[in-house]
Design a protein around this motif. Sequence first.
Motif, PDB file in Angstrom:
ATOM      1  N   MET A 114      41.873  47.599  38.176  1.00 40.18           N
ATOM      2  CA  MET A 114      41.561  46.301  37.572  1.00 40.18           C
ATOM      3  C   MET A 114      42.863  45.723  37.022  1.00 40.18           C
ATOM      4  N   GLN A 170      34.447  37.196  46.529  1.00 37.83           N
ATOM      5  CA  GLN A 170      33.415  37.573  45.569  1.00 37.83           C
ATOM      6  C   GLN A 170      33.148  39.072  45.641  1.00 37.83           C
ATOM      7  N   GLU A 173      35.157  41.328  46.583  1.00 34.34           N
ATOM      8  CA  GLU A 173      36.329  42.095  46.172  1.00 34.34           C
ATOM      9  C   GLU A 173      36.760  41.807  44.741  1.00 34.34           C
ATOM     10  N   SER A 174      36.082  40.884  44.080  1.00 34.82           N
ATOM     11  CA  SER A 174      36.415  40.618  42.674  1.00 34.82           C
ATOM     12  C   SER A 174      36.204  41.905  41.889  1.00 34.82           C
ATOM     13  N   CYS A 175      37.148  42.226  41.008  1.00 30.94           N
ATOM     14  CA  CYS A 175      37.036  43.501  40.296  1.00 30.94           C
ATOM     15  C   CYS A 175      35.963  43.432  39.230  1.00 30.94           C
ATOM     16  N   GLY A 176      35.537  42.221  38.878  1.00 35.25           N
ATOM     17  CA  GLY A 176      34.464  42.086  37.896  1.00 35.25           C
ATOM     18  C   GLY A 176      34.946  42.001  36.467  1.00 35.25           C
ATOM     19  N   LYS A 177      36.263  42.000  36.278  1.00 35.61           N
ATOM     20  CA  LYS A 177      36.756  42.034  34.894  1.00 35.61           C
ATOM     21  C   LYS A 177      36.605  40.685  34.189  1.00 35.61           C
ATOM     22  N   CYS A 178      37.051  39.618  34.837  1.00 34.79           N
ATOM     23  CA  CYS A 178      37.019  38.343  34.103  1.00 34.79           C
ATOM     24  C   CYS A 178      35.861  37.455  34.546  1.00 34.79           C
ATOM     25  N   THR A 179      35.370  36.700  33.580  1.00 36.15           N
ATOM     26  CA  THR A 179      34.175  35.882  33.793  1.00 36.15           C
ATOM     27  C   THR A 179      34.323  34.884  34.940  1.00 36.15           C
ATOM     28  N   ARG A 197      34.317  36.766  38.435  1.00 34.53           N
ATOM     29  CA  ARG A 197      33.096  37.519  38.715  1.00 34.53           C
ATOM     30  C   ARG A 197      31.889  36.592  38.876  1.00 34.53           C
ATOM     31  N   GLU A 198      31.722  35.682  37.932  1.00 29.92           N
ATOM     32  CA  GLU A 198      30.540  34.813  37.942  1.00 29.92           C
ATOM     33  C   GLU A 198      30.803  33.516  38.721  1.00 29.92           C
TER      34      GLU A 198
END
Lengths: 350, 594
Positions: free
Chosen positions: B297, B448, B450-456, B459-460
């Motif tokens: 991340m 989407q 491959e987004s690491c999901g860390k930032c809003t 991720r969203e």
Amino acid sequence: MSKVKITINGMPLEVDASMTILEAAESAGIEIPTFCHDPELTRAGACRICVVEVAGARNLPAACTTPVSEGMVIETESERVIKARRVNLQLIWANHPQDCLTCEKTGSCKLQDYSYRYNVTGSPYKGETKVHELDDTNPFFFRDLNKCIYCGKCVRKCYEVNGAGAVEFMYRGFNTKVTTAFDVPLEESSCVMCGMCVDVCPVGALTPKQGLHNNRPWEVKKVLTTCPYCGCGCTYYLHVRNDKIVGITPNFKGPMKGHMCVKGRFGWDFVDSPDRLKTPLIKKNGEFVEATWEEALDLVAAKFKEVRAQYGADAIAGLSSARATNEENYLFQKLLRSLGTNNVDHCARL
Amino acid sequence: MERRRILLCAGTGCISSGSLGVKEALLKELEKRGIADQYEVVTSGCHGFCEQGPIVIVHPEDIFYCRVQAEDVPELVEEYLLNNRVVERLLYKDPVSGEHIKNHLEIGFYAKQLRRVLRNCGVIDPENINEYLARGGYEGLKNALQLSQLEVIEEVKKSGLRGRGGAGFPTGLKWEFTYKAQGDKKYVVCNADEGDPGAFMDRSVLEGDPHAVIEGMLIAAYAVGADEGYVYVRAEYPLAVKRLRLAIEAANRHGFLGKNILGTDFSFQLKIKEGAGAFVCGEETALLASIEGERGMPRPRPPFPANAGLWGKPTCLNNVETFANIPLIFRLGAEEYAKVGTERSKGTKIFALTGKINNTGLAEVPMGITMREIIFDIGGGIKGGKKFKAVQIGGPSGGCLPEEKLDLPVDYDSLTAAGAMMGSGGLVVMDEETCMVDLARFFLTFTQKESCGKCTPCREGTKRMLEILERITQGNGEDGDLEMLEDLAVTIKDTALCGLGQTAPNPVLSTLRYFRDEYEEHIYEKKCRAGVCTNLVSYYIVPEKCVGCTLCARNCPVNAISGERKSPHEIDPSVCIKCGVCYEKCKFNAIILK
């Protein structure tokens, strides 16, 4: 410490060169919203709600991770900043249960506070929402991942402060979630239930099981006290409603910085437990019977004398408790020595 | 007697099309004919022209045979090696003139290339360090070690080299930052986590010339004062990992790696770290986190890796192609190196040509060449004589450029100004049958996921952008969707934590900029002009053209087509599932998309 001159919202300031924009703003009484920031944890820069406008910067840097520099001109509530914060709040809302009426976090929820502050009444983005089963496997708190906003404070608190490292991010993209190794329920993970994650969760994803439906922040009196469990002396606030304890929040400004253990954090419900001993008990004819303190102390003194006369003072030993303070423990050993024995010990050891 | 050299391409592309079988057949055939001692059969790295693989080149006359299969080997040996008669059918056939071309430099694909970084790829055996040494290998390192650290950095600055990984940051400057950073320990890290769809230039360099990368890293390590380094290479590149490992072992044996390199005080050890398949690990801070054993991340910058990188130590991090350029600078000299390219973009760039283009493969071109030259001269134009529509440059972070931008010079700044970016050098060419909305949807699906999901915002935000694009391509687009897309794109670019998120909206923004009318057609007219979005097309039989052969009706999987033999047929739109089989089967072009 070298200083730099900066301007925040038109206000000229001279601040420590080592500060972040967020710290500089706080030092001047300017509040910048944050979800993922915690001064004692690694700076994550994850939630992006603290973005600010810096003159000359291409995009909006996060205040919590960007250091100040000489001559920096910062706007914390410009139109562009507010727009970005609103969109990000709306994005969170699009994937968050809309049950504030009954949510335990209402009144102390940062998502609610900032939505109010920036007039976000819902989300224009319609689409898939996450669906996670409620994890209520442990006795102390609920884990509702549907309410998680991925700030990652629980992850960092657990790893960096507690050391348990029970939770981490898993999967990628929209399917990202914070969970345990192999996604097992918390009860089966390396979690030690200290509850520090609960105390830093900005939303209702982690909520204590104690005080349910009885703990609205505006209805409780917060009483600062010291934990009775051991000599560490952690302080916290008891939430008191109708003369009953309904919950706890740590004292983040105290010497323990709000760190707690499972006993102090969740082990307070003995106070009003019907099983709690309120008077001494003396065993008569094989059964415990309530007695007065005078009766009880007389009995103990008599028994001490009897034992000492019959077997000598060395037959007496005393075991003290970690729940007693240093002073109480000192007095306890004095007492034992006055009885003529050096056999005194304490339970706080492994 | 000097043995004749037969080069067999053993890049991943040629291996998949059978080059190892060709090698086996060739060795067997030479043995059978009793002439094995007269030939040296060498497996090389990638030639770039993967479309034509497996490639076999016979030296010294440099005859270029392509699409050679094991069963062609006896003929090749009999006709050419023994009787000196060129096997025409195995030569490259120019798609325009139809002529057979013997020498590869006469092929359009190679004629406009300037193979400097790739000069050894396809020429040497990458598993043999002596072949690298024979072509001037490690000369650059020797030259660099004669200079002071600052002189080395100055030379790189003078060369004008900019990072080939995407953003184009000046390499010399990055080295200088790392050199100046305080630290008892410093690292050099090579980013070989190539992940853009369709991009394989770093893989080819690692497979075809791994020592060039090691040499580049050594020079960087000497300049910044590092004694340890990592190559972070994706595990999906097993051949690159293997050849790199062999190259590191050989370099250690020859004293180019290890303690007191070439008799100096400079020591450097190099390790390989295999990635675990996350696209985001191509982002430098995520890559470093991954080497440290953390989840990949991104971390906030500053601090930049030059100051606090791997395990908090100053770290010089460059991409494979950047490092592979370094030996060249120290062999040619910075001035000579900088003679190629434009004012602000020096040297060459390797592009991976894919999509609806005749010559798919790898091409190295001087900076400043036009996109048109790359696509039409090197790439041989659009497949099937179709019309060019757009080219996606820079992968999922890049943008789409239309026909009118084809004469732009290819350099960092022009591409960025046009809404694309150099990126790692992926070039996906699209023809008129590509739907631009669907293309944007494709790239958003990728980012989407491959987004690491860390930032809003990443991720969203990319999820909501993707959902809007899905709606539009499914025919459910609404008024206001484009504005919402733009709003989201602006916020994501403004607020995302790392480069992946900040550039994720680019494919949408650039297609909106150049192909907005296509989006509007999808939303307001419920029409997809490319015929890609199945919900927006219907198949129709032109009665005047239909001869009633019944082929379409017989092939329709849902029996949506009816009609009498020898009279025009009809499609029942309520039954049709728009699979397109009838369209493909019809021999009379009687079926059209509406």
